[in-house]
Design an enzyme around this catalytic site. Structure first.
Site, mmCIF file in Angstrom:
data_model
loop_
_atom_site.group_PDB
_atom_site.id
_atom_site.type_symbol
_atom_site.label_atom_id
_atom_site.label_comp_id
_atom_site.label_asym_id
_atom_site.label_seq_id
_atom_site.Cartn_x
_atom_site.Cartn_y
_atom_site.Cartn_z
ATOM 1 N N PRO A 89 97.121 5.740 -44.866
ATOM 2 C CA PRO A 89 97.810 6.433 -46.190
ATOM 3 C C PRO A 89 96.427 6.199 -47.085
ATOM 4 C CG PRO A 89 98.344 3.900 -46.109
ATOM 5 C CD PRO A 89 97.558 4.385 -44.792
ATOM 6 N N GLU A 116 99.430 -5.958 -42.328
ATOM 7 C CA GLU A 116 98.828 -4.648 -43.439
ATOM 8 C C GLU A 116 97.700 -3.855 -43.737
ATOM 9 O OE1 GLU A 116 100.300 -8.219 -42.196
ATOM 10 O OE2 GLU A 116 102.232 -7.515 -43.170
ATOM 11 N N ARG A 153 99.438 22.142 -31.560
ATOM 12 C CA ARG A 153 100.255 23.314 -31.102
ATOM 13 C C ARG A 153 99.684 24.559 -30.993
ATOM 14 N NH1 ARG A 153 102.005 25.221 -35.381
ATOM 15 N NH2 ARG A 153 103.734 26.892 -34.561
ATOM 16 N N ASP A 168 102.662 32.047 -37.975
ATOM 17 C CA ASP A 168 103.447 31.328 -38.556
ATOM 18 C C ASP A 168 102.813 30.869 -40.038
ATOM 19 O OD1 ASP A 168 102.279 28.855 -39.004
ATOM 20 O OD2 ASP A 168 102.300 27.800 -36.589
#
Ligand code: ADE
Length: 245
Positions: A89, A116, A153, A168
């Site tokens: 994160p 953690e 993709r 896209d």
């Protein structure tokens, strides 16, 4: 493209990678995915992969040795030096631009953190740290799957039609406009007439305009950073005249 995934939970990858478009890409040999259990590289009878934090505190910390050993092995098995990504994160926030950048690589190694936290020295053994957003998950496995899906993709041949990745919405900096399929009328909701007209130019303009409208209403910030063509500016002026945002 070769994708190595280093994880303490290899079973988390079994379902998602086998299904749908990625599953077909694996079958076609466009992709090769290896999932490696970091525990296999842990030493001792108990194969310990985590330990208490120095300085005290709650939670366990991933040890550096098995992670480095797993990375070294992935690097050694590779003909060219792979690009090593740590899911955390605290990394740079993933975007379509980062997906295109990663799609250029021949070999990617994803390191999934768990517990953690992980020993700070693990950061020094990777090329890039990526977060999938400002929230904390239980580990890097689901984030790695998100990144792998978005990147794979873009690999030529993975989508049936290579243009779909280029066309896209996010690739062009816009949200996708509305799409419809049969039936023509469903519970009183009708497909816009223009899509049935067979006039390709009219359909193209309508699609562009609706993509601009949706982006203006939902993600105005995306428009701010975009280089708009004269046509886009004209369509956007029409949209502004029609829409109250
Ligand atoms: N690990 C836990 N949360 C994460 C996130 N948001 N992105 C990447 N890796 C993570």
């Amino acid at each position: 493209m070769i994708v190595d995934i280093l994880t303490l939970f290899p079973e988390m990858f079994e379902g998602p990678l086998g299904a749908s478009i990625l599953g077909r890409a694996l079958e076609k040999g466009l992709l090769s995915v290896r999932v490696t259990n970091i525990r296999d590289y842990a030493e001792g009878r108990h194969k310990v992969t985590d330990d208490c934090p120095y300085g005290g505190g709650t939670g366990m910390v991933m040890k550096p040795e098995p992670v480095y050993a797993a990375i070294d092995d992935a690097v050694e098995r590779s003909a060219a030096r792979p690009w090593i990504v740590l899911m955390t994160p605290q990394g740079e926030v993933f975007s379509q631009a980062i997906a295109w950048d990663l799609a250029r690589r021949v070999h990617l190694v994803f390191v999934c953190g768990h517990y953690e936290g992980f020993d700070e020295r693990i950061r020094l053994g990777v090329d890039q740290e990526i977060s999938i957003g400002d929230y904390v998950l239980t580990g890097g496995e689901i984030p790695a799957l998100v990144v792998i899906d978005a990147v794979c993709r873009l690999v030529p041949g993975v989508l049936g039609d290579d243009m779909s990745a280029v066309q896209d919405s996010f690739a062009q900096g816009l949200l996708e406009g509305p799409q419809y399929t049969r039936p023509r009328e469903f519970r009183g909701m009708e497909v816009p007439e223009v899509l049935l007209s067979g006039d390709h130019e009219k359909v193209r303009l309508w699609r562009r305009k609706e993509a601009l409208r949706r982006t203006l209403i939902r993600r105005r910030d995306l428009l701010d950073g975009m280089a708009l063509s004269d046509e886009d500016r004209r369509l956007l002026a029409e949209v502004r005249g029609e829409t109250t945002t």
